[in-house]
Design an enzyme around this catalytic site. Structure first.
Site, short mmCIF file in Angstrom:
data_model
loop_
_atom_site.label_atom_id
_atom_site.label_comp_id
_atom_site.label_asym_id
_atom_site.label_seq_id
_atom_site.Cartn_x
_atom_site.Cartn_y
_atom_site.Cartn_z
N HIS A 47 0.82 -1.20 0.00
CA HIS A 47 0.00 0.00 0.00
C HIS A 47 0.86 1.26 0.00
CE1 HIS A 47 -3.63 -2.16 -0.01
NE2 HIS A 47 -3.55 -2.61 1.23
N CYS A 101 3.90 -12.31 1.81
CA CYS A 101 4.98 -12.28 2.80
C CYS A 101 4.99 -13.59 3.61
CB CYS A 101 4.77 -11.09 3.75
SG CYS A 101 5.94 -11.10 5.11
N GLU A 131 -5.10 -8.17 3.85
CA GLU A 131 -4.53 -9.26 4.65
C GLU A 131 -5.64 -10.02 5.38
OE1 GLU A 131 -1.00 -8.49 7.22
OE2 GLU A 131 -2.08 -9.70 8.69
N SER A 269 5.79 0.07 4.00
CA SER A 269 5.66 0.05 2.54
C SER A 269 6.18 1.34 1.90
CB SER A 269 4.20 -0.19 2.16
OG SER A 269 3.36 0.67 2.91
S1 SF4 Z 1 4.67 -5.67 7.61
FE1 SF4 Z 1 6.17 -6.49 6.16
S2 SF4 Z 1 7.24 -8.15 7.26
FE2 SF4 Z 1 5.35 -7.68 8.38
S3 SF4 Z 1 3.86 -9.13 7.56
FE3 SF4 Z 1 3.61 -7.25 6.39
S4 SF4 Z 1 4.92 -7.51 4.62
FE4 SF4 Z 1 5.54 -9.06 6.12
#
Ligand code: SF4
Length: 307
Positions: A47, A101, A131, A269
């Site tokens: 994002h 991830c 997510e 991000s």
């Molecule tokens: S913040 Fe980064 S390291 Fe943590 S779950 Fe999300 S993509 Fe993975």
């Protein structure tokens, strides 16, 4: 800027890109560079508007859903996806590249294992975040209940099943602690899985350390970034003046009135160049010498820059 009293800019000990974001961008860039026809990310690879724009320039577009991808390759973002997105892509003859991830995949595995063992799951997170969609999709309908805060937790009607609590990787560490204490009171025996990722914890700890020492916190990140918003909220609770800024040009001069020390952090991000542009803008605005202190991962010592 006249009357600007800025003396010092301090960068958080940890800020910006995490492992999962770097990995997802690399996968998208490599996929785009292979000339294998149309390449689209489902939603956004991460994002951040600048990252999405840069990828578009490299031939990697984005579509809101699998149904909108007509041909070629689709990339699953760092936030992950429910299994049905993979199935639908295959049914439509699309090539699928998974940039989820590994720490999000870890939650998926935990959810599937809990479901196999008959658990009902309460998941602490943003109901509309990508997510969360991926996490909820790992279980049959109704088996993962998403709560955004303690009030929502209190309204849940429990059923006769063992219970487990998980959380979005980018949740506020202290909010999750409070919510798990309440969950243990409401549902004795509930098993708690702290699935907040290390990168999130580090970014939040660095803000907790920096915010009490500054007059203003600037969080560089997009408004769509859950972890950037979290960093802004944590900062605001401590030093009152805290703003989320997408790019340097969003900086407002009125924010800088009577501000001597500015703390800067960035979401997981946010590319480094956006942070550097914010620093440059602040230095350009000041008519006096401003010290830039980099205590974190980018440099070990302080540095002073003259205007
Ligand atoms: S913040 Fe980064 S390291 Fe943590 S779950 Fe999300 S993509 Fe993975």
């Amino acid at each position: 800027m006249k009357n600007m009293v800025l003396e010092k800019i301090i960068l958080a000990r940890h800020y910006g890109f995490c492992m999962g974001v770097k990995r997802a961008i690399k996968i998208a860039e490599e996929t785009g560079g292979k000339e294998i026809g149309t390449v689209n990310v489902i939603n956004e690879i991460v994002h951040n508007d600048s990252v999405v724009r840069q990828l578009q320039e490299q031939g990697v577009g984005s579509v809101p859903s699998v149904a909108d991808a007509r041909e070629g390759t689709v990339i699953i973002s760092a936030h992950g996806a429910p299994p049905r997105w993979f199935e639908e892509s295959q049914e439509r003859g699309l090539n699928v590249i998974d940039a989820t991830c590994p720490l999000v995949i870890r939650i998926h595995k935990i959810i599937r294992k809990l479901i196999a063992n008959n658990y009902q799951i309460i998941h602490f997170g943003d109901a509309h975040h990508d997510e969360t969609t991926g996490v909820v999709g790992q279980a049959p309908p109704g088996r993962v209940e998403v709560v955004g805060d303690i009030d929502q937790l209190r309204t849940l009607a429990t059923i006769d099943r063992p219970y487990a609590l998980t959380t979005q990787t980018t949740a506020d560490v202290s909010d999750f602690e409070s919510l798990s204490v309440e969950a243990q009171k409401l549902i004795p025996g509930i098993e708690v899985f702290n699935t907040i990722c290390n990168a999130t914890s580090r970014l939040q700890e660095a803000v907790l350390d920096l915010a009490p020492r500054v007059d203003l916190m600037l969080v560089v990140g997009s408004s769509s970034s859950a972890n950037s918003n979290r960093l802004r909220n944590i900062s605001k609770a401590i030093c009152r003046r805290a703003y989320l800024i997408n790019v340097a040009d969003s900086l407002k001069e009125e924010w800088l009135e009577e501000v001597r020390i500015i703390g800067i952090t960035a979401g997981a991000s946010t590319p480094d160049f956006l942070v550097e542009e914010v620093i440059k803008k602040l230095l350009d605005l000041s008519e006096k010498r401003v010290e830039v202190v980099r205590t974190g991962k980018k440099a070990a010592s302080s540095q002073a820059m003259d205007q």
